[in-house]
Motif scaffolding. Structure first.
Motif, PDB file in Angstrom:
ATOM      1  N   HIS A  40      -0.994  28.303   9.953  1.00 62.12           N
ATOM      2  CA  HIS A  40      -0.871  27.829  11.340  1.00 62.12           C
ATOM      3  C   HIS A  40       0.518  27.260  11.607  1.00 62.12           C
ATOM      4  N   VAL A  41       0.838  27.173  12.870  1.00 62.22           N
ATOM      5  CA  VAL A  41       2.126  26.628  13.289  1.00 62.22           C
ATOM      6  C   VAL A  41       1.852  25.488  14.264  1.00 62.22           C
ATOM      7  N   GLY A  42       2.473  24.335  13.987  1.00 66.87           N
ATOM      8  CA  GLY A  42       2.288  23.194  14.871  1.00 66.87           C
ATOM      9  C   GLY A  42       3.597  22.834  15.539  1.00 66.87           C
ATOM     10  N   CYS A  43       4.388  22.016  14.834  1.00 73.27           N
ATOM     11  CA  CYS A  43       5.612  21.470  15.437  1.00 73.27           C
ATOM     12  C   CYS A  43       6.794  22.433  15.404  1.00 73.27           C
ATOM     13  N   GLU A  44       6.808  23.331  14.441  1.00 72.08           N
ATOM     14  CA  GLU A  44       7.917  24.264  14.201  1.00 72.08           C
ATOM     15  C   GLU A  44       9.237  23.564  13.907  1.00 72.08           C
ATOM     16  N   HIS A  45       9.187  22.316  13.460  1.00 69.67           N
ATOM     17  CA  HIS A  45      10.428  21.710  12.979  1.00 69.67           C
ATOM     18  C   HIS A  45      10.205  20.809  11.769  1.00 69.67           C
ATOM     19  N   GLY A  46       9.240  21.174  10.941  1.00 67.32           N
ATOM     20  CA  GLY A  46       9.137  20.528   9.635  1.00 67.32           C
ATOM     21  C   GLY A  46       8.420  19.198   9.587  1.00 67.32           C
ATOM     22  N   VAL A  47       7.732  18.820  10.649  1.00 70.18           N
ATOM     23  CA  VAL A  47       7.118  17.492  10.669  1.00 70.18           C
ATOM     24  C   VAL A  47       5.631  17.506  10.320  1.00 70.18           C
ATOM     25  N   CYS A  48       4.878  18.494  10.806  1.00 68.21           N
ATOM     26  CA  CYS A  48       3.413  18.393  10.737  1.00 68.21           C
ATOM     27  C   CYS A  48       2.791  18.956   9.465  1.00 68.21           C
ATOM     28  N   GLY A  49       3.453  19.875   8.798  1.00 64.90           N
ATOM     29  CA  GLY A  49       2.944  20.415   7.534  1.00 64.90           C
ATOM     30  C   GLY A  49       1.890  21.494   7.676  1.00 64.90           C
ATOM     31  N   THR A  50       1.524  21.844   8.897  1.00 67.66           N
ATOM     32  CA  THR A  50       0.423  22.812   9.045  1.00 67.66           C
ATOM     33  C   THR A  50       0.804  24.224   8.615  1.00 67.66           C
ATOM     34  N   CYS A  51       2.105  24.492   8.545  1.00 69.67           N
ATOM     35  CA  CYS A  51       2.576  25.841   8.171  1.00 69.67           C
ATOM     36  C   CYS A  51       2.826  25.978   6.672  1.00 69.67           C
ATOM     37  N   THR A  52       2.356  25.013   5.884  1.00 67.73           N
ATOM     38  CA  THR A  52       2.671  24.991   4.448  1.00 67.73           C
ATOM     39  C   THR A  52       2.097  26.205   3.717  1.00 67.73           C
ATOM     40  N   VAL A  60       5.860  24.632   0.475  1.00 69.82           N
ATOM     41  CA  VAL A  60       7.011  24.533   1.388  1.00 69.82           C
ATOM     42  C   VAL A  60       6.528  24.704   2.823  1.00 69.82           C
ATOM     43  N   ARG A  61       7.355  24.245   3.748  1.00 71.36           N
ATOM     44  CA  ARG A  61       7.045  24.419   5.170  1.00 71.36           C
ATOM     45  C   ARG A  61       7.669  25.736   5.631  1.00 71.36           C
ATOM     46  N   SER A  62       6.817  26.674   5.973  1.00 74.52           N
ATOM     47  CA  SER A  62       7.341  28.004   6.266  1.00 74.52           C
ATOM     48  C   SER A  62       8.086  28.072   7.591  1.00 74.52           C
ATOM     49  N   CYS A  63       7.991  27.013   8.417  1.00 73.08           N
ATOM     50  CA  CYS A  63       8.764  27.007   9.662  1.00 73.08           C
ATOM     51  C   CYS A  63      10.195  26.561   9.438  1.00 73.08           C
ATOM     52  N   LEU A  64      10.502  26.117   8.219  1.00 72.26           N
ATOM     53  CA  LEU A  64      11.869  25.660   7.920  1.00 72.26           C
ATOM     54  C   LEU A  64      12.633  26.682   7.078  1.00 72.26           C
TER      55      LEU A  64
HETATM   56  S1  FES Z   1       4.875  23.921  11.958  1.00 71.95           S
HETATM   57 FE1  FES Z   1       5.007  21.764  11.631  1.00 71.95          FE
HETATM   58  S2  FES Z   1       5.993  21.625   9.695  1.00 71.95           S
HETATM   59 FE2  FES Z   1       5.990  23.738  10.131  1.00 71.95          FE
END
Ligand code: FES
Ligand code: FES
Length: 161
Positions: A40-52, A60-64
């Motif tokens: 899943h994708v939440g914040c798209e800047h490394g804060v929420c961890g949902t894309c791990t 790792v956070r795949s949005c980073l």
């Molecule tokens: S979408 Fe929130 S950390 Fe990647």
């Protein structure tokens, strides 16, 4: 138009080759190019961890990360964790201890916890809370999640004894 770059990556044991824009995020690559929407994708800047996801075994956070950085690496997503018939102990425990509420944060939680439990047998509640302190649950049910991780660690310990 930007030149496309080849990415050759193994995801959940399957090798994929795609040509992508260099700016494509790994999270978008996994979801849109490979159709693995469990990440899943939440914040798209490394804060929420949902894309791990796991990148060569590390959470790792795949949005980073850009998809091209995954070239010649191995990725594991929540789809690679267990099956309906053979759930991973973490999935079993989240099910039994009600660790998933709306479920949005759950894939990121699980992928964060896989390497954590590999390295920490029977962790304390405090250690579990620290392990998931970078994963935000907007349903705010952290106690159920912590209980589920405890249960998972007991299941894993029982299997290995
Ligand atoms: S979408 Fe929130 S950390 Fe990647
Ligand atoms: S279970 Fe809903 S965001 Fe965590």
């Amino acid at each position: 138009m930007t030149d496309l770059v080849k990415v050759n990556v193994v995801v959940n044991g399957t090798r994929y080759e795609r040509s992508v824009e260099p700016r494509l995020l790994l999270s978008d690559f996994i979801r849109h190019e490979l159709g693995l929407t469990g990440t899943h994708v939440g914040c798209e800047h490394g804060v929420c961890g949902t894309c791990t996801v796991l990148f060569d075994g590390a959470a790792v956070r795949s949005c980073l990360i850009f998809a091209v950085q995954a070239n010649n690496h191995e990725i594991r997503t929540v789809e690679g964790l267990g099956t309906i018939d053979h759930l991973h102990p973490l999935q079993e425990a989240f099910w039994e201890a009600h660790g998933a509420q709306c479920g949005y944060c759950t894939p990121g939680m699980l992928m964060t916890l896989v390497p954590f439990l590999e390295q920490n047998e029977l962790p304390s509640e405090q250690e579990i809370r620290e392990a998931i302190d970078g994963n935000l649950c907007r349903c705010t049910g952290y106690q159920h999640i912590v209980n589920a991780v405890k249960l998972a660690s007991e299941k894993i310990a029982a299997k290995s004894s």
